[in-house]
Design an enzyme around this catalytic site. Structure first.
Site, PDB file in Angstrom:
ATOM      1  CG  ASP A  91      56.857  11.918  28.025  1.00 28.95           C
ATOM      2  OD1 ASP A  91      56.923  12.928  27.317  1.00 28.95           O
ATOM      3  OD2 ASP A  91      57.022  10.777  27.578  1.00 28.95           O
ATOM      4  CE1 TYR A 127      62.439  10.774  29.064  1.00 27.77           C
ATOM      5  CE2 TYR A 127      60.101  11.113  29.469  1.00 27.77           C
ATOM      6  CZ  TYR A 127      61.137  10.825  28.607  1.00 27.77           C
ATOM      7  OH  TYR A 127      60.866  10.588  27.286  1.00 27.77           O
ATOM      8  CD  GLU A 148      65.638  10.293  26.196  1.00 29.81           C
ATOM      9  OE1 GLU A 148      64.425  10.529  26.039  1.00 29.81           O
ATOM     10  OE2 GLU A 148      66.074   9.189  26.579  1.00 29.81           O
TER      11      GLU A 148
END
Length: 425
Positions: free
Chosen positions: A167, A352, A396
């Site tokens: 992303d 992320y 994650e």
């Protein structure tokens, strides 16, 4: 392997997968991601096959039940109402019988279905189910080249960062600045309520994500128009590698199942794509780079997307250089493979896709390197992934410098990849 016993790791991974199972689809993790995600599901099935072969097939079959008439497979299927995620179906307004998003994700299904078939215990049942999926996956592949490769170059573009799955990658920064932020409808994010905001994309990035969504929605999600209408068109080597590999695997599978025309179509796509990938190679960086299609220039950002290119059986000489590049990264990071070079000033170990390790990408890189004969590095990546699990559980993603677990916890595709890794360890 590490300090945990192999069976303990297997048991814990299976527990995570079953915990996130919703019957015919699996959520990535409770709370943060309460729906079915496209490439998550295909890779999740690879883990499920180790303890429930039927359930693995159902996972992918459910995904393709929501394929659009033009062939696209959306990146989210909103099976049930849940206000814990934004943007939900009321924002996407895709107009589908079961609400979905209006963009896609990496086309890993061809690879996953071949792997399910090749390892099936009940070959007859697997052949029947694979044969039913073949034309659907082929339609998705055809959709990509018809809608995201307008000049028929052999490479497709993403038109939204969410499509790549990476992303907020550093790769997108400059191209993403062309996306406006004015006129974005008021919104309340949900991801930062479930995870540390310092580990997630910024508000400015989110504004641009949503501007693109609203722009595409204003065009009624007409895929014949969206590519040219997007100010963000990036040819991502990792995204293309997954598609190219899936085309090649679908061709092999179709040949075995007696579908020669479908096999040839996908073989042609794969071969053309592999040849076109060379346009993205960077001698300076020792890996592939993204291309900003809008301006026709390579993006000077050496990220994990260019290492993931190894997944599509790149020339062995290229795979060797990629392996060496990862070896250099290993000198700067405790765990492999960081999603960006720690020496780059833009690197962020905990945010992320701007630095952390992701086991799902490790899996694909290791697989591609092993196929190309770079077995030592493939084994090193596998072991590093299992070390992360032993130290930090099924997160994650992870900080590559200290191994801190980040993002969602008890994460489905992390557990699935562990079951695959354990078999190779």
């Amino acid at each position: 392997m590490t300090t945990l016993k192999k069976q303990d790791v297997i048991d814990r991974a299976v527990e995570v997968l079953k915990e996130n199972d919703r019957g015919v689809y699996t959520v990535p993790t409770k709370g943060l991601y309460p729906f079915q995600w496209n490439w998550d599901s295909c890779l999740t099935a690879l883990g499920q096959r180790h303890f429930d072969e039927d359930r693995a097939w159902v996972e992918i079959e459910t995904l393709f039940q929501h394929q659009w008439p033009d062939g696209m497979v959306p990146h989210i299927i909103f099976h049930v109402y849940d206000d814990g995620y934004f943007p939900g179906p009321d924002v996407w307004k895709s107009g589908r019988p079961t609400p979905t998003s209006g963009i896609t994700q990496p086309a890993v299904a061809g690879f996953a279905v071949r792997r399910l078939y090749d390892n099936a215990r009940n070959k007859q049942a697997a052949a029947r189910r694979a044969r039913a999926l073949l034309p659907k996956i082929d339609a998705w592949h055809r959709w990509f080249y018809e809608n995201r490769d307008p000049q028929k170059e052999g490479l497709v573009a993403i038109i939204h960062p969410w499509e790549a799955g990476r992303d907020n990658s550093i790769d997108w920064d400059e191209a993403f600045e062309r996306v406006p932020t004015h006129g974005v409808e008021p919104y309340v994010r949900r991801d930062t309520q479930h995870a540390d905001p310092k580990h997630r994309p910024t508000k400015e990035q989110y504004d641009r994500y949503l501007w693109l969504l609203q722009h595409f929605r204003s065009l009624d999600w007409n895929n014949s128009k969206l590519h040219d209408a997007s100010p963000f068109q990036v040819v991502d080597p990792g995204f293309n590698a997954i598609l190219i590999r899936s085309c090649a695997d679908l061709a092999v599978l179709a040949t075995e199942l007696g579908e020669p025309a479908l096999a040839q179509a996908n073989r042609d796509r794969s071969e053309k794509g592999q040849e076109a990938m060379e346009k993205l190679w960077s001698e300076e960086h020792g890996q592939y780079l993204c291309l900003d299609r809008v301006i026709g220039k390579l993006i000077d950002s050496a990220s994990i997307g260019g290492l993931l290119a190894a997944f599509c059986a790149v020339p062995k000489a290229r795979a060797e250089v990629i392996s060496n590049t990862i070896g250099k990264l290993a000198e700067k990071a405790r765990f492999l493979v960081p999603s960006h070079d720690p020496a780059d000033p833009r690197f962020d170990a905990k945010r992320y896709w701007r630095g952390p390790c992701w086991l799902v990408v490790n899996y694909m890189i290791a697989d591609g390197l092993a196929v190309a004969g770079q077995t030592a590095m493939a084994e090193r990546i596998t072991q590093s992934s299992l070390d992360l699990i032993a130290e930090s559980g099924f997160a994650e993603y992870y900080d590559p410098l200290d191994g801190e677990p980040l993002g969602g916890g008890r994460f489905t595709w992390t557990a699935a990849m562990v079951l695959e890794f354990v078999q190779a360890a």
